[in-house]
Design a protein around this motif. Structure first.
Motif, PDB file in Angstrom:
ATOM      1  N   LYS A  79       0.820  -1.201   0.000  1.00  0.00           N
ATOM      2  CA  LYS A  79       0.000   0.000   0.000  1.00  0.00           C
ATOM      3  C   LYS A  79       0.857   1.255   0.000  1.00  0.00           C
ATOM      4  O   LYS A  79       0.559   2.230  -0.726  1.00  0.00           O
ATOM      5  CB  LYS A  79      -0.929  -0.007   1.219  1.00  0.00           C
ATOM      6  CG  LYS A  79      -1.780   1.260   1.350  1.00  0.00           C
ATOM      7  CD  LYS A  79      -2.880   1.110   2.408  1.00  0.00           C
ATOM      8  CE  LYS A  79      -2.325   0.859   3.778  1.00  0.00           C
ATOM      9  NZ  LYS A  79      -3.397   0.786   4.795  1.00  0.00           N
TER      10      LYS A  79
ATOM     11  N   ARG B 244       2.194   1.922  -3.487  1.00  0.00           N
ATOM     12  CA  ARG B 244       1.160   2.390  -4.416  1.00  0.00           C
ATOM     13  C   ARG B 244       0.793   3.841  -4.121  1.00  0.00           C
ATOM     14  O   ARG B 244       0.611   4.656  -5.033  1.00  0.00           O
ATOM     15  CB  ARG B 244      -0.068   1.493  -4.311  1.00  0.00           C
ATOM     16  CG  ARG B 244       0.197   0.030  -4.668  1.00  0.00           C
ATOM     17  CD  ARG B 244      -1.084  -0.791  -4.630  1.00  0.00           C
ATOM     18  NE  ARG B 244      -0.787  -2.221  -4.737  1.00  0.00           N
ATOM     19  CZ  ARG B 244      -0.834  -3.070  -3.711  1.00  0.00           C
ATOM     20  NH1 ARG B 244      -1.181  -2.650  -2.504  1.00  0.00           N
ATOM     21  NH2 ARG B 244      -0.534  -4.341  -3.897  1.00  0.00           N
ATOM     22  N   ALA B 245       0.657   4.178  -2.832  1.00  0.00           N
ATOM     23  CA  ALA B 245       0.313   5.548  -2.455  1.00  0.00           C
ATOM     24  C   ALA B 245       1.421   6.515  -2.839  1.00  0.00           C
ATOM     25  O   ALA B 245       1.160   7.648  -3.273  1.00  0.00           O
ATOM     26  CB  ALA B 245       0.049   5.613  -0.949  1.00  0.00           C
TER      27      ALA B 245
ATOM     28  N   ASP C 260       1.203   7.536  -6.377  1.00  0.00           N
ATOM     29  CA  ASP C 260       0.130   8.497  -6.616  1.00  0.00           C
ATOM     30  C   ASP C 260       0.352   9.820  -5.880  1.00  0.00           C
ATOM     31  O   ASP C 260      -0.438  10.760  -6.051  1.00  0.00           O
ATOM     32  CB  ASP C 260      -1.210   7.912  -6.163  1.00  0.00           C
ATOM     33  CG  ASP C 260      -1.676   6.778  -7.069  1.00  0.00           C
ATOM     34  OD1 ASP C 260      -1.264   6.769  -8.235  1.00  0.00           O
ATOM     35  OD2 ASP C 260      -2.440   5.915  -6.602  1.00  0.00           O
TER      36      ASP C 260
ATOM     37  N   LYS D 137      -2.055  10.254   0.244  1.00  0.00           N
ATOM     38  CA  LYS D 137      -2.365   9.329   1.332  1.00  0.00           C
ATOM     39  C   LYS D 137      -3.738   8.716   1.070  1.00  0.00           C
ATOM     40  O   LYS D 137      -4.728   9.428   0.942  1.00  0.00           O
ATOM     41  CB  LYS D 137      -2.388  10.054   2.677  1.00  0.00           C
ATOM     42  CG  LYS D 137      -2.801   9.144   3.834  1.00  0.00           C
ATOM     43  CD  LYS D 137      -2.857   9.892   5.156  1.00  0.00           C
ATOM     44  CE  LYS D 137      -3.363   8.975   6.269  1.00  0.00           C
ATOM     45  NZ  LYS D 137      -3.442   9.651   7.570  1.00  0.00           N
ATOM     46  N   PRO D 138      -3.835   7.390   0.971  1.00  0.00           N
ATOM     47  CA  PRO D 138      -5.140   6.774   0.727  1.00  0.00           C
ATOM     48  C   PRO D 138      -6.026   6.869   1.971  1.00  0.00           C
ATOM     49  O   PRO D 138      -5.547   6.775   3.103  1.00  0.00           O
ATOM     50  CB  PRO D 138      -4.797   5.320   0.410  1.00  0.00           C
ATOM     51  CG  PRO D 138      -3.493   5.075   1.098  1.00  0.00           C
ATOM     52  CD  PRO D 138      -2.756   6.381   1.063  1.00  0.00           C
TER      53      PRO D 138
ATOM     54  N   GLY E   9      -4.143   2.322  -2.817  1.00  0.00           N
ATOM     55  CA  GLY E   9      -3.598   3.669  -2.769  1.00  0.00           C
ATOM     56  C   GLY E   9      -4.582   4.762  -3.141  1.00  0.00           C
ATOM     57  O   GLY E   9      -4.186   5.922  -3.314  1.00  0.00           O
TER      58      GLY E   9
ATOM     59  N   GLY F 138       0.728  13.361  -0.147  1.00  0.00           N
ATOM     60  CA  GLY F 138       1.606  12.208  -0.072  1.00  0.00           C
ATOM     61  C   GLY F 138       3.051  12.580   0.150  1.00  0.00           C
ATOM     62  O   GLY F 138       3.445  13.714   0.054  1.00  0.00           O
TER      63      GLY F 138
END
Length: 621
Positions: free
Chosen positions: A438, A441-442, A445, A448-449, A521, A621
């Motif tokens: 996770k 992936r975050a 991007d 912050k998911p 994410g 992020g």
């Protein structure tokens, strides 16, 4: 089945309870036992004589029921509400007796008394015969492991000590109880008011040749049962006063253990042997069921509160799924899929009912289909636990086979459970760990998911506001995904309706999907009525700290009805739609949401800006 009392005399302690229907005379019977065994001090008797004139139901006679009904509310109403425990002794035995309520609404109190008892006296009014509560309490006694039962047919004086009446009642009850696993069924005709066949044999029933109630209580043998079962030692705490001593303290639940015996920590499988056993008077060579001791092991194995020590060759099951009888004790119905706290011995874990196999009709013992459990109902259920626990079938061991369920929101005890067997399911499944997680992936991007969970009544504006928020986040370059109630009910949740239990399952599935999107994410926008706090809290706990933002779209129902964009309120109010939140089904508003949106006098665009102002700083992020 033995319909006569055992001949052996036991000198130990007997725990028993009295139960039955309302006004069968339970408290009077206990009062008579206390009175005739000379367990009442003179000042107490004087007080009871005075209270009898104020609260009694027998005119000028002393009302012995008042010895047990200690609460003022009980005395004023002439009923038993709480479980009352009394101690008395004869030269042959000591007793702890629990007087339990007869009203159906206090079934939970009766079950509490039964869970600690070795024998039950089930009273039956000779004028009324076997009633629903008589059957209910007989069945609950069976479920809770009581194997010795007395049917005290009370108030025989009011039917002129008619033998045929007694025989008819005993026949009805014995037929019902025949398949419930009792070891002894002992019927005794009594009059608690006048003392007939309680401690002294009555001349009013020359046709009865069995024991008096007290004779049976003094003679019945229950002590060998726990001693004859496999050794079980639930650990209450680890005693380490200094670096030179380490012992595990608890009470031997069943069986026997001796110095030198091999043992295993049930959950971990780590083995050792008993090096020392310490009781109240110091070192001892062995300990049996009911003894509180500290056990020192020969090896430094990892043992903690909640663990269970057992013999190497006779271990309990260790499982996270099980089948059990469940007695529901809460005013709020039990819904499959809802999460509760479960306590097994000294271990706490999360639990949910995954399926109600059948409900039990306490009158006929017939198995009936059910989708939920109401107060005092009994069912066979499958349960799933958050962690593996050691357990036995309740029929084999009450200490390691019993559990309670606790409502996570109110902290009320919601149910008592009796394990039938462990379920061996998904034993070949293990969580897969991926090379891209996770956080990776975050980071890709640059965000912050998290989950933005919009909750509120139908027509409150949840979906409209969520769409505007997602549009703005997308314009900001954020990667998002929206989950909406209507959309999911057209696919993933198309098999679900709108009953409370279906709403619980709907949100459980949504929560699991939202968790997957967060793991990918993404910023997930969820628009669901989600009427119950318990399920919103369940979704929150699926996420990590700070990943769940609850947005309460607080629109009064009057405003929702005025808007009624889909015409649903109008249909619900004329009965065309059942289980509609706000009309025929309840909505539990959030108590501490991260964000509360009052939409009266505020446009959806203004509400969306409030959400964006709250979350933009969180998702960097």
């Amino acid at each position: 089945m033995d319909m006569h009392p055992p001949g052996a005399v036991s000198q130990g302690l007997l725990r028993f309870l009295t139960c039955g229907s309302v006004d069968d005379g339970k408290s009077t019977l206990i009062g008579r036992l206390l009175f005739e065994s000379r367990q009442i001090m003179e000042d107490t008797l004087a007080t009871i004589e005075k209270d009898s004139r104020k609260h009694g139901t027998l005119g000028e006679e002393v009302d012995l029921a008042l010895l047990v009904d200690g609460l003022e509310a009980e005395r004023q109403q002439g009923i038993t509400i709480d479980v009352a425990y009394r101690f008395f002794a004869t030269p042959r035995r000591s007793f702890i007796v629990a007087d339990t309520p007869g009203h159906e609404q206090y079934t939970r109190n009766m079950a509490t008394g039964a869970s600690n008892s070795d024998l039950a006296i089930i009273l039956c009014d000779a004028r009324k015969g076997v009633l629903t509560q008589t059957r209910r309490h007989t069945f609950i006694c069976s479920l809770l492991g009581i194997r010795h039962v007395v049917l005290a047919v009370n108030k025989m004086d009011l039917v002129n000590w008619d033998e045929a009446t007694f025989d008819r009642i005993v026949g009805d009850w014995a037929t019902f109880a025949a398949g419930l696993g009792f070891q002894t069924l002992t019927p005794i005709p009594v009059s608690a008011r006048f003392g007939d066949n309680v401690t002294e044999r009555s001349g009013n029933a020359p046709w009865y040749r069995g024991p008096t109630l007290l004779q049976h209580l003094e003679a019945v043998d229950v002590e060998h049962e726990a001693a004859g079962k496999p050794f079980r030692f639930p650990v209450q705490w680890v005693n380490r006063p200094d670096l030179d001593f380490r012992g595990v303290a608890g009470t031997v639940a069943s069986g026997r253990i001796a110095v030198g015996d091999g043992v295993v920590v049930a959950a971990s499988g780590r083995q050792s042997r008993v090096a020392r056993i310490l009781g109240p008077d110091g070192d001892q060579q062995a300990a049996g069921a009911g003894e509180a001791v500290t056990i020192c092991l020969a090896d430094e194995v990892d043992v903690a509160r909640g663990d269970v020590l057992a013999p190497l060759a006779d271990r309990p099951e260790v499982a996270d799924q099980l089948a059990a009888h469940v007695l529901w004790m809460d005013e709020e119905a039990m819904l499959p899929g809802r999460q509760y706290l479960a306590r097994f011995g000294t271990t706490w874990t999360q639990a949910s009912v995954t399926a109600i196999k059948h409900r039990v009709d306490v009158n006929t013992l017939e198995q009936q289909p059910a989708k939920r459990l109401e107060l005092n109902e009994i069912a066979v259920c499958n349960l799933s636990l958050a962690g593996r626990v050691p357990l036995d079938a309740y029929a084999d061991n009450r200490a390691t086979g019993g559990f309670i369920l606790v409502d996570r929101y109110t902290n009320r005890t919601a149910a008592a459970g009796m394990v039938q067997f462990a379920l061996r399911r998904a034993t070949n499944i293990h969580a897969e760990h991926f090379l891209v997680d996770k956080a990776a992936r975050a980071a890709l991007d640059h965000q912050k998911p998290l989950v933005l969970w919009f909750t509120g009544l139908s027509g409150s504006g949840k979906s409209t506001i969520a769409k505007l928020v997602e549009q703005a986040l997308h314009a900001d370059g954020r990667h998002t995904y929206s989950l909406d109630g209507d959309n999911l009910r057209g696919g993933l949740n198309r098999d679900l309706g709108f009953t409370d239990q279906d709403r619980v399952e709907n949100i459980r599935r949504v929560g699991e999907v939202a968790k997957l999107f967060v793991d990918a994410g993404l910023i997930v926008l969820c628009s669901f009525i989600s009427p119950f706090r318990a399920e919103r809290r369940m979704v929150r706990e699926l996420m990590q700290q700070g990943e769940f933002i609850e947005v309460f779209v607080d629109t009064p129902i009057e405003e929702c009805i005025r808007r009624d964009p889909k015409g649903l309120y109008a249909k619900a109010m004329r009965g065309a739609i059942q289980n509609f939140t706000g009309v025929s089904s309840s909505y539990e508003p959030p108590e501490a949401p991260e964000l509360r949106l009052d939409t009266v006098g505020r446009t959806p665009e203004q509400a969306a800006e409030l959400v964006l102002a709250h979350v933009r700083g969180l998702i960097e992020g």
